[in-house]
Design a protein around this motif. Structure first.
Motif, PDB file in Angstrom:
ATOM      1  N   LEU A  37      45.688  39.409  33.900  1.00 31.05           N
ATOM      2  CA  LEU A  37      45.599  39.185  32.453  1.00 31.05           C
ATOM      3  C   LEU A  37      46.733  38.341  31.894  1.00 31.05           C
ATOM      4  O   LEU A  37      46.877  38.230  30.683  1.00 31.05           O
ATOM      5  N   SER A  38      47.514  37.744  32.773  1.00 34.28           N
ATOM      6  CA  SER A  38      48.688  36.997  32.323  1.00 34.28           C
ATOM      7  C   SER A  38      48.342  35.779  31.478  1.00 34.28           C
ATOM      8  O   SER A  38      49.174  35.292  30.706  1.00 34.28           O
ATOM      9  N   VAL A  39      47.122  35.263  31.605  1.00 32.33           N
ATOM     10  CA  VAL A  39      46.776  34.028  30.884  1.00 32.33           C
ATOM     11  C   VAL A  39      46.325  34.287  29.447  1.00 32.33           C
ATOM     12  O   VAL A  39      46.220  33.340  28.655  1.00 32.33           O
ATOM     13  N   ILE A  40      46.043  35.552  29.101  1.00 32.60           N
ATOM     14  CA  ILE A  40      45.434  35.844  27.805  1.00 32.60           C
ATOM     15  C   ILE A  40      46.272  35.315  26.645  1.00 32.60           C
ATOM     16  O   ILE A  40      45.738  34.738  25.686  1.00 32.60           O
ATOM     17  N   VAL A  57      39.881  26.724  29.585  1.00 41.09           N
ATOM     18  CA  VAL A  57      40.932  27.707  29.860  1.00 41.09           C
ATOM     19  C   VAL A  57      40.325  29.081  30.164  1.00 41.09           C
ATOM     20  O   VAL A  57      40.873  29.852  30.951  1.00 41.09           O
ATOM     21  N   ASN A  58      39.187  29.376  29.545  1.00 41.37           N
ATOM     22  CA  ASN A  58      38.514  30.658  29.823  1.00 41.37           C
ATOM     23  C   ASN A  58      38.267  30.849  31.320  1.00 41.37           C
ATOM     24  O   ASN A  58      38.269  31.977  31.815  1.00 41.37           O
ATOM     25  N   TRP A  59      38.058  29.747  32.027  1.00 43.88           N
ATOM     26  CA  TRP A  59      37.789  29.852  33.457  1.00 43.88           C
ATOM     27  C   TRP A  59      39.012  30.291  34.245  1.00 43.88           C
ATOM     28  O   TRP A  59      38.897  30.730  35.393  1.00 43.88           O
ATOM     29  N   SER A  60      40.194  30.216  33.633  1.00 39.86           N
ATOM     30  CA  SER A  60      41.376  30.722  34.329  1.00 39.86           C
ATOM     31  C   SER A  60      41.327  32.239  34.449  1.00 39.86           C
ATOM     32  O   SER A  60      41.996  32.819  35.314  1.00 39.86           O
ATOM     33  N   LEU A  61      40.515  32.875  33.609  1.00 34.96           N
ATOM     34  CA  LEU A  61      40.301  34.319  33.706  1.00 34.96           C
ATOM     35  C   LEU A  61      39.043  34.612  34.525  1.00 34.96           C
ATOM     36  O   LEU A  61      39.076  35.398  35.474  1.00 34.96           O
TER      37      LEU A  61
END
Length: 401
Positions: A37-40, A57-61
């Motif tokens: 969850l670090s990208v949130i 960027v959503n794809w980073s999650l």
């Protein structure tokens, strides 16, 4: 004057759960959600650094979650077959290398590839750590140990946006530097477990049972429903009740700490009550408490209610992980990873079903998500039907306290 047996038992239990030998398990439980969850909280920084849209960027999650969930269907069995020690060490090293890839990525494509590799590494970590924990903790205290592990997971998930957001004040890449360094340290302290070659290798077949199928249903329905409802709370506070992003984040952070604080208590209740009563009780309570959340239209009422409810919701994942840890003793890692796979699929599917309903029908969204707890309840009943409601032999009320 001799020491009462109960006091000795309590002292030995506390000592065993809190030694340096078990600490790496719990720190590993903390690291997984932090990396996930670090990208949130760094979406703006990622958009600016790589010149991409929010959708990208959503794809980073999602790019982290999807391969992790898919691989978890078999990662635990692979770990048991080739040795928990070897596979967990390799997973932590891969996680560290992938974190370095996030730091050094010159474009978003390579950053996303590094996030996928992080997800692949994490697919092996949690199931094998809990399986290893089950080998070093005596059965009468396993519920407490899993509860503590779940508490570390809860605080990791709650703290992840704060940690990466704090790093972003200087450079968002620092968060991944820290994650990578912690992973490297943990690679030096993997759980015990040697390879099982030839006929002794844990096969998939023992997982194809009614009990395991029931746990898969329980994990999927719980994650798509009551234990994943925190996502709905966050979106509802921000978009439905016009609460600022910072305040919403604070509320979710506090709720994560409330879940962490009670997780050891839930583990002790499993040891005291027995698996069946604890599992059915947890699913019943969270169903009743989450269904009416959509009726609350004041953010200042919803905030304290959710902080309290989130602590109780945490009882369900503790039960899931404990039941998976004891379901297939010859392939604990495989049982745990498969249950976690269904849980992560549920976390991915739930928001797609319920978030679109929030804008116009919050009561329906929360009610539907909470009502999935009834499916979890039924699945728990089937999975534990051969278990008594009393604690296992060797557990006393004093030892459980």
């Amino acid at each position: 004057m001799t020491t009462p047996p109960e006091a000795v038992d309590r002292h030995e239990t506390t000592e065993r759960l809190l030694t340096w030998a078990t600490l790496p398990f719990f720190v590993g439980g903390f690291l997984g959600p932090v990396g996930t969850l670090s990208v949130i909280s760094i979406y703006p920084e990622l958009r600016e650094s790589f010149g991409v849209s929010t959708g990208a960027v959503n794809w980073s999650l999602s790019g982290y979650f999807l391969p992790m969930a898919a691989l978890m269907l078999v990662s635990g069995t692979i770990g048991e077959r080739f040795g928990r020690r070897r596979v967990t060490r390799a997973a932590f090293v891969l996680y560290a290398v992938a974190s370095l890839g996030c730091v050094l990525a010159p474009n978003f494509g390579l950053f996303l590839a590094a996030r996928v590799l992080q997800g692949v590494g994490n697919a092996f970590v949690t199931p094998l750590l809990i399986a290893g924990l089950a080998e070093v903790i005596r059965p009468a205290r396993l519920g407490t140990a899993v509860g503590i592990y779940s508490g570390f997971q809860a605080v990791g998930g709650a703290a992840a946006p704060f940690i990466s957001g704090l790093a972003a004040v200087i450079d968002w890449r620092l968060a991944f530097v820290v994650i990578g360094l912690v992973a490297l340290v943990l690679a030096t302290r993997p759980p015990a477990g040697e390879p099982r070659p030839a006929a002794s290798a844990p096969p998939i077949r023992p997982l194809m049972t009614v009990r395991m199928s029931s746990l898969w249903v329980a994990a999927l329905s719980a994650a798509a429903g009551p234990i994943g409802i925190g996502v709905l709370v966050g979106v509802y506070l921000r978009d439905g009740l016009d609460v600022s992003s910072s305040t919403t984040g604070t509320i979710l952070l506090v709720s994560g700490f409330s879940a962490m604080a009670l997780s050891p208590t839930w583990g002790r209740l499993i040891d005291r009550w027995g698996t069946r009563r604890a599992a059915i009780g947890s699913a019943s309570v969270v169903t009743v408490l989450t269904v009416p959340l959509g009726l609350i239209d004041s953010p200042w009422l919803l905030a304290p209610v959710w902080v309290a409810v989130a602590a109780l919701v945490g009882f369900v994942p503790v039960n899931l992980q404990h039941l998976a840890a004891i379901a297939v003793p010859d392939n604990r890692g495989g049982a745990l990873s498969s249950v976690l796979a269904f849980r992560f699929f549920g976390h991915a599917v739930g928001p797609l079903i319920w978030v679109p309903l929030l804008a116009d029908h919050p009561v329906v969204a929360f009610g539907g998500a909470g009502a999935l707890g009834l499916v979890t309840l039924g699945a728990f009943a089937v999975a534990t039907r051969s278990d008594g409601s009393r604690p296992r032999a060797g557990t006393s009320a004093t030892a459980a306290a």
